[in-house]
Design a protein around this motif. Structure first.
Motif, PDB file in Angstrom:
ATOM      1  N   GLY A   1       0.814  -1.216   0.000  1.00 24.57           N
ATOM      2  CA  GLY A   1       0.000   0.000   0.000  1.00 24.57           C
ATOM      3  C   GLY A   1       0.842   1.258   0.000  1.00 24.57           C
ATOM      4  N   PHE A   2       1.987   1.228   0.721  1.00 25.58           N
ATOM      5  CA  PHE A   2       2.854   2.402   0.784  1.00 25.58           C
ATOM      6  C   PHE A   2       3.526   2.667  -0.561  1.00 25.58           C
ATOM      7  N   ILE A   3       4.027   1.586  -1.185  1.00 26.38           N
ATOM      8  CA  ILE A   3       4.707   1.752  -2.471  1.00 26.38           C
ATOM      9  C   ILE A   3       3.737   2.248  -3.536  1.00 26.38           C
ATOM     10  N   ALA A   4       2.516   1.664  -3.557  1.00 23.80           N
ATOM     11  CA  ALA A   4       1.532   2.054  -4.569  1.00 23.80           C
ATOM     12  C   ALA A   4       0.793   3.326  -4.191  1.00 23.80           C
ATOM     13  N   GLY A   5       0.853   3.701  -2.911  1.00 21.01           N
ATOM     14  CA  GLY A   5       0.116   4.880  -2.470  1.00 21.01           C
ATOM     15  C   GLY A   5      -1.377   4.686  -2.554  1.00 21.01           C
ATOM     16  N   ASN A   6      -1.817   3.433  -2.348  1.00 20.48           N
ATOM     17  CA  ASN A   6      -3.229   3.102  -2.509  1.00 20.48           C
ATOM     18  C   ASN A   6      -3.640   2.154  -1.381  1.00 20.48           C
ATOM     19  N   LEU A   7      -4.602   2.571  -0.550  1.00 22.41           N
ATOM     20  CA  LEU A   7      -5.046   1.759   0.579  1.00 22.41           C
ATOM     21  C   LEU A   7      -5.714   0.471   0.111  1.00 22.41           C
ATOM     22  N   THR A   8      -6.512   0.569  -0.939  1.00 21.13           N
ATOM     23  CA  THR A   8      -7.214  -0.622  -1.447  1.00 21.13           C
ATOM     24  C   THR A   8      -6.227  -1.693  -1.899  1.00 21.13           C
ATOM     25  N   LEU A   9      -5.193  -1.271  -2.611  1.00 24.84           N
ATOM     26  CA  LEU A   9      -4.173  -2.217  -3.068  1.00 24.84           C
ATOM     27  C   LEU A   9      -3.437  -2.837  -1.879  1.00 24.84           C
TER      28      LEU A   9
END
Length: 265
Positions: free
Chosen positions: A197-205
């Motif tokens: 989630g941190f790398i993608a900047g996306n909570l859902t991912l």
């Protein structure tokens, strides 16, 4: 197993709604049909899980009795072949017993309508305890099937003898192993989920990564538990065999057992 769990997750809501509808209209045919669907699901998941367990147990038992230096070629493949042929009937029988109890428990959760909520909780608790105990018993019974190649009935008798001989030791053993595996699974899944989630900047991912990591780690760590149970059963029945095949490992077990026997905590 993962596919079955996904299917059940998708069907659980509609199924519970259908069960409530069947209760409201008192439709026996609907109850029977839905009970069969749940029974097929639980039986299928149990068979898949237990085939994996028996395959792992057979492989570990081979190592226990012959040693690392005398292992036959492809022992896991040979163990899987036995699981899917000569031991498959025993696996299906043990899985069916647990599946029936699980089906009764989940149907009872919907069907039980008692004016006294306390009585309802007691009934569900009793059924749930019986189902959990049978599932725990089944693990050790199928371990005997994997080790000795016996029928399920014979394995159940051997398991009962094991319970009378060292039931508390088995419970303590599992109480130490299973929480460690669960925490390892949880920590690994959380770490991967946070990193994703941190790398993608996306909570859902990140949540999706956590779920996928949890399932994968669970599948990877489950054979470790099967192996521990197998070594416990082998050592309980035939402690001398490990000293001939794996002397260093045998000495380590004896030392650990002696330490546990002398512990005053």
């Amino acid at each position: 197993l993962v596919v079955f769990n996904l299917i059940f997750g998708l069907m659980s809501g509609p199924t519970m709604g259908a069960l409530n509808t069947a209760t409201s209209y008192n439709a026996p045919a609907s109850w029977v049909f839905l009970a069969l669907i749940m029974l097929m699901f639980f039986w299928g998941t149990q068979v898949i899980t237990n085939v994996s367990h028996v395959t792992t147990s057979g492989t570990v038992a081979t190592w226990y009795f012959v040693g690392a230096g005398s292992m036959p070629s492809n022992p896991a493949v040979a163990s899987l072949k036995r699981s899917m042929t000569t031991s498959f009937g025993s696996i299906c029988l043990g899985s069916l017993i647990v599946a029936i109890l699980k089906t009764i428990y989940y149907i009872a959760r919907v069907m039980t309508q008692h004016e006294n909520e306390f009585v309802r909780c007691i009934i569900l608790c009793i059924i749930g305890c019986i189902e959990s105990l049978m599932e725990y018993f089944n693990i050790y019974a199928l371990t005997h099937v994997a080790i000795y190649g016996c029928s399920y009935i014979q394995a159940a008798k051997k398991t009962w003898e094991l319970i009378k001989m060292c039931a508390w030791a088995a419970i303590f053993n599992d109480s130490l192993v299973w929480p460690v595996l669960t925490m390892t699974n949880l920590i690994g899944a959380v770490a991967l989920g946070v990193a994703g989630g941190f790398i993608a900047g996306n909570l859902t991912l990140g949540i999706i990564t956590f779920v996928v990591a949890w399932v994968v780690l669970m599948l990877l760590l489950r054979p470790i538990y099967s192996g521990v149970v197998t070594i416990f059963v082998c050592f309980a029945h035939e402690p001398e065999a490990v000293h001939a095949a794996n002397p260093e490992f045998g000495q380590a077990i004896v030392a650990a057992k002696a330490l546990a026997d002398t512990s005053t905590c």
